[in-house]
Design a protein around this motif. Structure first.
Motif, PDB file in Angstrom:
ATOM      1  N   ALA B   3       0.909  -1.169   0.085  1.00 20.72           N
ATOM      2  CA  ALA B   3       0.028   0.086   0.073  1.00 20.72           C
ATOM      3  C   ALA B   3       1.051   1.131  -0.104  1.00 20.72           C
ATOM      4  CB  ALA B   3      -0.916   0.040   1.084  1.00 20.72           C
ATOM      5  N   LYS B   4       2.238   1.265  -0.340  1.00 21.24           N
ATOM      6  CA  LYS B   4       2.866   2.316  -0.339  1.00 21.24           C
ATOM      7  C   LYS B   4       2.531   3.433  -1.052  1.00 21.24           C
ATOM      8  CE  LYS B   4       8.061   2.737   0.387  1.00 21.24           C
ATOM      9  NZ  LYS B   4       9.169   2.291   0.180  1.00 21.24           N
ATOM     10  N   PHE B   5       2.090   3.057  -2.299  1.00 21.27           N
ATOM     11  CA  PHE B   5       1.551   4.145  -3.399  1.00 21.27           C
ATOM     12  C   PHE B   5       0.497   4.983  -2.720  1.00 21.27           C
ATOM     13  CE2 PHE B   5      -1.305   0.666  -4.189  1.00 21.27           C
ATOM     14  CZ  PHE B   5      -2.256   1.182  -4.573  1.00 21.27           C
ATOM     15  N   ALA B  10      -3.032   9.642   0.473  1.00 17.55           N
ATOM     16  CA  ALA B  10      -3.399  10.068   1.499  1.00 17.55           C
ATOM     17  C   ALA B  10      -3.016  11.427   1.949  1.00 17.55           C
ATOM     18  CB  ALA B  10      -2.922   8.972   2.863  1.00 17.55           C
ATOM     19  N   LEU B  11      -1.790  11.818   1.900  1.00 14.21           N
ATOM     20  CA  LEU B  11      -1.260  12.919   2.054  1.00 14.21           C
ATOM     21  C   LEU B  11      -2.084  14.215   1.349  1.00 14.21           C
ATOM     22  CD1 LEU B  11       2.760  12.727   2.217  1.00 14.21           C
ATOM     23  CD2 LEU B  11       0.996  12.990   4.120  1.00 14.21           C
TER      24      LEU B  11
END
Lengths: 170, 177
Positions: B3-5, B10-11
């Protein structure tokens, strides 16, 4: 060039008037200079640190809103009465709130405002340092052996036409 | 870390949320430091009868509204029907403070639009307004029976603010007093 001295005088007069008009327009922004230049300097200095609530991002020194005029005369009166800069600021803050000063006070409710940028900087630098160290700790890729080198050389030497058939022949 | 992408997304959503919230704020409404503090005392002449005066102490024991208005103030015209309605309903006395105005202009305005005020004090230089931190008319202060400012409304009163904010607060204060 007209040599008529009367015309020349007229021209000089118009020029002088134009310059004066410029000065008069510029003076519109400043506080009218009172009897005491030292006091006026203090009034102006403090007014630059105060925000006019009507035109919001103009300072009290720059604004010509009626409220800014009132605030300037209050500042002048109180400084003339011997109050300190801080006392005058406190007087205005008691009536108009912290919004009236451009530099907000340091207290619990403004902690994020004051420390936020520093915290963000530290977090950013920390994150960068962490990533750089992790990358350095990774093992460097193994060097190519002779067979791989030969293959790479062959790939690079291939004519480009076979890879890009769409390209127009020239 | 599949889920790093999602991290930049989210930011972005967080930032967009902050900005959307900021868009809804009204920068003209500066919270007053006077709320929940005793209202500054004053004594001024009355508009209709200059020989009589009006003072803050006159209203002690009552929950009331102090409305700062002027004949030159365009937004005041917008809230005028709301004030008239408030008078008709007779919930609270509304005292007017005629701010940086002239007596003939103020009287002419009332003759034209109707008078919603129980009493009107005049503040031609804006000195009382300054004590109350008035920076734009109209402004309305809700003052309780002990002379403490309980709420300040900046800008024209609307039926909505009257029903949702002012009337509930007034009811609460009247019960307490």
């Amino acid at each position: 060039m007209p040599a008529d001295p009367a015309l020349r005088m007229l021209r000089a007069g118009v020029l002088a008037l134009t310059c004066l008009a410029g000065a008069a327009l510029a003076a519109d922004e400043a506080v009218p200079i009172g009897e005491d230049p030292a006091l006026e300097a203090r009034v102006l200095d403090l007014s630059h640190k105060l925000r006019c609530l009507v035109c919001q991002n103009q300072s009290v020194a720059e604004s010509n809103a009626p409220l800014a005029l009132d605030m300037r005369s209050q500042v002048r009166e109180q400084l003339a009465a011997g109050k300190s800069e801080q006392e005058v600021v406190d007087f205005l803050v008691a009536r108009f709130g912290d919004f009236v000063v451009f530099k907000p006070p340091f207290r619990a409710s403004t902690l994020l405002l004051w420390l936020g940028p520093g915290v963000l900087l530290v977090v950013g630098l920390g994150g960068l340092a962490w990533r750089l160290r992790r990358r350095m700790a990774e093992a460097p890729p193994a060097p190519l052996d002779e067979a791989e080198r030969a293959r790479a050389r062959a790939l690079l030497a291939e004519p480009p036409a076979t890879h890009s058939p769409e390209e127009p022949r020239s | 870390m599949k889920a790093k992408f999602l991290v930049p997304l989210a930011l972005f959503l967080l930032l967009a949320g902050f900005l959307a919230y900021g868009l809804k704020l009204n920068p003209r409404e500066v919270p007053s430091p006077l709320v929940d503090k005793p209202a500054p005392a004053f004594r001024v002449a009355q508009l209709q009868s200059p020989e009589a005066s009006f003072a803050l102490e006159d209203m002690r024991g009552k929950v009331w509204l102090l409305n700062v208005w002027a004949s030159w103030c365009v937004s005041c015209r917008a809230e005028h029907p709301v004030l008239l309605e408030l008078k008709q309903r007779g919930v609270v006395p509304v005292v007017g403070l005629n701010y940086k105005d002239t007596v003939p202009d103020a009287l002419g305005y009332l003759a034209q639009h109707g008078n919603p005020f129980a009493t009107i004090g005049v503040d031609p230089q804006g000195a009382v307004g300054f004590e109350y931190g008035v920076y734009g008319t109209p402004e309305t202060f809700l003052i309780d029976a002990n002379g403490v400012i309980r709420y300040k409304h900046i800008g024209p009163l609307t039926r909505d603010t009257l029903d949702k904010v002012l009337l509930p607060k007034i009811a609460e204060l009247s019960r307490a007093g």
